[in-house]
Design a protein around this motif. Structure first.
Motif, PDB file in Angstrom:
ATOM      1  N   ASP A 104       0.862  -1.179   0.000  1.00 37.39           N
ATOM      2  CA  ASP A 104       0.000   0.000   0.000  1.00 37.39           C
ATOM      3  C   ASP A 104       0.899   1.229   0.000  1.00 37.39           C
ATOM      4  O   ASP A 104       1.275   1.741   1.054  1.00 37.39           O
ATOM      5  N   LEU A 105       1.263   1.686  -1.183  1.00 39.83           N
ATOM      6  CA  LEU A 105       2.219   2.782  -1.332  1.00 39.83           C
ATOM      7  C   LEU A 105       1.757   4.004  -0.549  1.00 39.83           C
ATOM      8  O   LEU A 105       0.601   4.429  -0.641  1.00 39.83           O
ATOM      9  N   ALA A 106       2.703   4.608   0.229  1.00 38.99           N
ATOM     10  CA  ALA A 106       2.366   5.744   1.076  1.00 38.99           C
ATOM     11  C   ALA A 106       2.924   7.057   0.556  1.00 38.99           C
ATOM     12  O   ALA A 106       2.381   8.121   0.878  1.00 38.99           O
ATOM     13  N   GLY A 107       4.026   7.040  -0.224  1.00 34.41           N
ATOM     14  CA  GLY A 107       4.594   8.287  -0.707  1.00 34.41           C
ATOM     15  C   GLY A 107       5.743   8.064  -1.662  1.00 34.41           C
ATOM     16  O   GLY A 107       6.340   6.981  -1.719  1.00 34.41           O
ATOM     17  N   ILE A 108       6.053   9.121  -2.437  1.00 34.88           N
ATOM     18  CA  ILE A 108       7.174   9.094  -3.376  1.00 34.88           C
ATOM     19  C   ILE A 108       7.918  10.412  -3.265  1.00 34.88           C
ATOM     20  O   ILE A 108       7.342  11.439  -2.908  1.00 34.88           O
TER      21      ILE A 108
ATOM     22  N   THR B  84       3.330   1.442   3.212  1.00 30.05           N
ATOM     23  CA  THR B  84       2.512   1.788   4.354  1.00 30.05           C
ATOM     24  C   THR B  84       3.286   1.577   5.654  1.00 30.05           C
ATOM     25  O   THR B  84       4.265   0.819   5.698  1.00 30.05           O
ATOM     26  N   CYS B  85       2.840   2.236   6.723  1.00 27.34           N
ATOM     27  CA  CYS B  85       3.540   2.117   8.004  1.00 27.34           C
ATOM     28  C   CYS B  85       3.461   0.706   8.582  1.00 27.34           C
ATOM     29  O   CYS B  85       4.236   0.353   9.487  1.00 27.34           O
ATOM     30  N   LEU B  86       2.568  -0.126   8.063  1.00 26.54           N
ATOM     31  CA  LEU B  86       2.477  -1.506   8.541  1.00 26.54           C
ATOM     32  C   LEU B  86       3.526  -2.409   7.911  1.00 26.54           C
ATOM     33  O   LEU B  86       3.686  -3.557   8.337  1.00 26.54           O
ATOM     34  N   GLU B  87       4.233  -1.913   6.907  1.00 30.12           N
ATOM     35  CA  GLU B  87       5.240  -2.710   6.207  1.00 30.12           C
ATOM     36  C   GLU B  87       6.472  -1.850   6.001  1.00 30.12           C
ATOM     37  O   GLU B  87       6.449  -0.908   5.202  1.00 30.12           O
ATOM     38  N   TYR B  88       7.560  -2.117   6.722  1.00 28.62           N
ATOM     39  CA  TYR B  88       8.768  -1.306   6.589  1.00 28.62           C
ATOM     40  C   TYR B  88       9.456  -1.655   5.268  1.00 28.62           C
ATOM     41  O   TYR B  88      10.085  -2.701   5.137  1.00 28.62           O
ATOM     42  N   LYS B  89       9.329  -0.752   4.285  1.00 35.84           N
ATOM     43  CA  LYS B  89       9.941  -0.994   2.990  1.00 35.84           C
ATOM     44  C   LYS B  89      10.184   0.344   2.294  1.00 35.84           C
ATOM     45  O   LYS B  89       9.266   1.145   2.134  1.00 35.84           O
TER      46      LYS B  89
ATOM     47  N   GLU C 176      11.033  -5.764  11.080  1.00 28.34           N
ATOM     48  CA  GLU C 176       9.729  -6.293  10.710  1.00 28.34           C
ATOM     49  C   GLU C 176       8.823  -6.361  11.936  1.00 28.34           C
ATOM     50  O   GLU C 176       9.265  -6.181  13.069  1.00 28.34           O
ATOM     51  N   TRP C 177       7.535  -6.584  11.667  1.00 24.22           N
ATOM     52  CA  TRP C 177       6.519  -6.806  12.694  1.00 24.22           C
ATOM     53  C   TRP C 177       6.381  -5.619  13.652  1.00 24.22           C
ATOM     54  O   TRP C 177       6.202  -5.786  14.842  1.00 24.22           O
ATOM     55  N   SER C 178       6.478  -4.441  13.101  1.00 27.11           N
ATOM     56  CA  SER C 178       6.250  -3.230  13.884  1.00 27.11           C
ATOM     57  C   SER C 178       5.982  -2.088  12.923  1.00 27.11           C
ATOM     58  O   SER C 178       6.225  -2.193  11.717  1.00 27.11           O
ATOM     59  N   LEU C 179       5.465  -0.963  13.450  1.00 27.62           N
ATOM     60  CA  LEU C 179       5.221   0.197  12.604  1.00 27.62           C
ATOM     61  C   LEU C 179       6.521   0.641  11.960  1.00 27.62           C
ATOM     62  O   LEU C 179       7.568   0.677  12.612  1.00 27.62           O
ATOM     63  N   GLY C 180       6.453   1.025  10.682  1.00 27.40           N
ATOM     64  CA  GLY C 180       7.680   1.256   9.923  1.00 27.40           C
ATOM     65  C   GLY C 180       7.987   2.700   9.604  1.00 27.40           C
ATOM     66  O   GLY C 180       8.198   3.518  10.490  1.00 27.40           O
TER      67      GLY C 180
END
Length: 421
Positions: free
Chosen positions: A114-118, A132-137, A155-159
């Motif tokens: 879920d792309l959050a920004g560019i 998204t903040c649910l996936e640190y990438k 992983e497994w935390s807000l990103g």
């Protein structure tokens, strides 16, 4: 005027010229300039499309499938290209357009949930995309759509919460919900260092400025009484100054409400100085449980430091030395920091806290400036002019322009260089 779906444009050089754009039933949720100043991009309600209006030829172009996200439109610094985040068939895409004629140059899908920004690098060669903040990438793409690198800190935390490029395009700063800033280099796209935001500053080499209220001049025969609690509110017109605190210094913390959406934790603001020497941040702090006897609690203890409940430090601004990769200065305000921005021409940082004052910091020192005018003008955000000689101060319903004195007169207007108050 979003409620009416209208955009009005005026010319500063030709007062008789004006423009009115009516989106009609499509509605309006966002509007921005193109880099050449000849087009206006309007986003309709529900992000159904982006309408490109030309002020010169009066032509209209349409761009479909824009995504409703934190930062979905990004222009290169030279104004040649525009990157747009799109959502098609439940999958994220990025389209790159040529701003001269708004023709599609590249189109590619992204490896995001879920792309959050560019955000473009200042040199226009690399596009940063974060999930998204649910996936640190954090993903780095070239101009032709090739994936250069992917970064994940944990992983497994807000990103990821915020991202900022350095002016030289050599560093990418990534602010996370764990209260740390990670600096990536442009050669290998690996982390070279990370900055934590402790609630206690122990290093004596770090200068800590604390904002304090000035005591009013007392008339003869009057006694000094402490200021009332209401005077410390952002709406007060009480004059203030900065005082230098001696290490160790404990910063004010605030317990956030963890059971609500968008918790006020993590690094929410990042900005590099124009000379690439400093990085300003605003963040929260992850606290460790204090040692003591065993206590009973309905909430299980968590051993992972990234998942412990954080405390927010909303009143502080950290300034980091990028050359030495260390904490340089901390400024603690009396009220939570609303916004800060660097002078485009020199390392001078302007800060506002929602009150009637503007705070300026430079390597020579820092000071507090009262905004003149009738009534109480609450500065909620600010914006520098590209020349660095003035800035716009914005409140809820009004704005004013602040003109800074020249170097020859800075001693009479804002204090002498080297002064700390």
């Amino acid at each position: 005027m979003y409620k009416r779906g209208l955009v009005q444009v005026w010319s500063l050089e030709q007062p008789e010229w004006h423009c009115r754009i009516d989106e009609g039933s499509a509605g309006l949720v966002a509007s921005c300039w193109s880099p050449d100043g000849r087009h206006i991009l309007n986003t309709t309600e529900f992000h159904l499309r982006i309408t490109v209006w030309s002020l010169c030829t009066k032509s209209v172009s349409y761009i479909k499938y824009p995504k409703a996200c934190q930062q979905g439109i990004a222009f290169t610094r030279d104004g040649r290209y525009m990157a747009l985040a799109e959502r098609r068939d439940c999958k994220d895409h990025v389209s790159i357009f040529v701003c001269s004629d708004w023709q599609l140059l590249r189109h590619f899908d992204t490896e995001t949930q879920d792309l959050a920004g560019i955000e473009w690098a200042p040199n226009g060669c690399v596009l940063a995309v974060w999930d998204t903040c649910l996936e640190y990438k954090v993903l780095l793409y070239s101009l032709d759509g090739r994936l250069l690198s992917a970064y994940c800190a944990y992983e497994w935390s807000l990103g990821v919460k915020s991202v900022a490029w350095s002016p030289s395009s050599q560093f990418l700063a990534v602010g996370s919900y764990d209260g740390k800033v990670r600096i990536l280099n442009h050669v290998t796209w690996k982390m070279i260092t990370e900055f934590g935001h402790p609630a206690t500053v122990n290093n004596p080499k770090t200068v800590v400025y604390k904002e304090a209220e000035k005591n009013p001049q007392l008339a003869l025969g009057r006694l000094a009484f402490p200021a009332p609690r209401a005077a410390a509110s952002p709406a007060s017109n009480t004059e203030s100054k900065y005082e230098i605190a001696s290490a160790p210094v404990s910063l004010q913390t605030l317990k956030p409400i963890a059971d609500r959406a968008n918790p006020k934790i993590g690094v929410g603001a990042l900005a590099f100085s124009p000379d690439n020497y400093f990085l300003a941040t605003r963040s929260g702090q992850w606290l460790r449980p204090a040692p003591g006897p065993l206590t009973l609690s309905f909430e299980p203890q968590c051993s992972d430091p990234r998942r412990r409940k954080p405390d927010s430090v909303p009143n502080a601004v950290w300034i980091w030395d990028i050359q030495k990769l260390r904490l340089f200065v901390v400024l603690e305000q009396l009220s939570p920091v609303r916004s800060f921005q660097w002078d485009p021409q020199q390392p001078r940082l302007a800060i506002c806290t929602g009150g009637s004052k503007v705070y300026l910091w430079s390597p020579a020192g820092c000071l507090s400036v009262q905004v003149p005018g009738e009534g109480d003008f609450q500065v909620l955000s600010l914006c520098w002019h590209f020349s660095g000689d003035s800035m716009a101060l914005l409140s809820k319903d009004h704005f004013c322009l602040c003109f800074l004195e020249t170097e020859e007169r800075v001693g009479t207007a804002f204090g002498r260089p080297g002064d700390h108050t």
